[in-house]
Enzyme design. Structure first.
Site: not given
Length: 214
Positions: A131, A133, A160, A169
């Site tokens: 992912n 972020h 990130s 996260d």
């Protein structure tokens, strides 16, 4: 950071795609909810032979998502899985999992996927879901990370790339880029500069993760 100017970005670790060539093309399944700019950056790196990968399927959950236009440009196959049509997050993730597996996907890339993933997907692709972020995690988790950074009065923020985890996260971080905050920044201007760095680090972070954890 004494030698970092206001318009520069510090990437950690300082890795580029050239530093982590993959031995074979990896099959990426992309999840996207919006415009798909990060998907576009990844697809561009693939078409330019910088990232040895292919994207056999892109799954989107918003029928009007603009990512469809980008996918058409790159010739990527797409499939709508509208989360509103499922009774639970788990049921939706099970449908996603089945589509990903049917296309031989090896790694899952959340490129602006505005959904919290459940154990169904996390277990199905254990330690293979990435992912991105818009903050320097672990700071400013969750939604409106750019606004959170501005409200906190910090001098730098960034983006990130990390492994997806049950807690939002909070997975292990693969790569980050630091973006200085300017005195006249708005959420829009800051987010635009963060996105530039997202597009730089996401393809490299994918290569780094695949090379280290495959």
């Amino acid at each position: 950071m004494g030698n970092v100017t206001l318009n520069s970005a510090l990437i950690s670790p300082p890795v580029t795609l050239a530093d982590v060539p993959l031995s074979r093309p990896v099959k990426l399944g992309v999840l996207a909810s919006g415009s798909g700019s990060n998907y576009g950056a990844i697809a561009k790196a693939i078409t330019e032979n910088q990232l040895k990968a292919e994207i056999p399927i892109l799954i989107y959950n918003n029928p009007k998502a603009k990512v469809l236009e980008r996918a058409a440009t790159f010739g990527t196959k797409t499939q709508l899985i509208n989360h509103r049509e499922f009774a639970s997050r788990e049921a939706c993730d099970q449908a996603i999992l089945e589509v990903l597996r049917s296309h031989g996907v090896e790694w899952v890339i959340m490129a602006g996927w505005m959904r919290i993933v459940t154990e169904v997907l996390l277990t199905g692709y254990e330690n293979r879901i990435l992912n991105i972020h818009p903050s320097l995690l672990p700071s400013f988790k969750g939604i409106r990370a750019v606004e959170q950074a501005l409200a906190a009065g910090v001098k730098v923020t960034g983006c990130s790339v990390h492994f997806a985890s049950p807690e939002v996260d909070s997975g292990d971080i693969i790569m980050q880029a630091v973006v200085p905050i300017l005195a006249d920044d708005t959420p829009e201007t800051l987010h635009a500069r963060i996105q530039v760095q997202e597009h730089r680090i996401f393809p490299a972070a994918i290569a780094l993760a695949v090379s280290q954890y495959s």
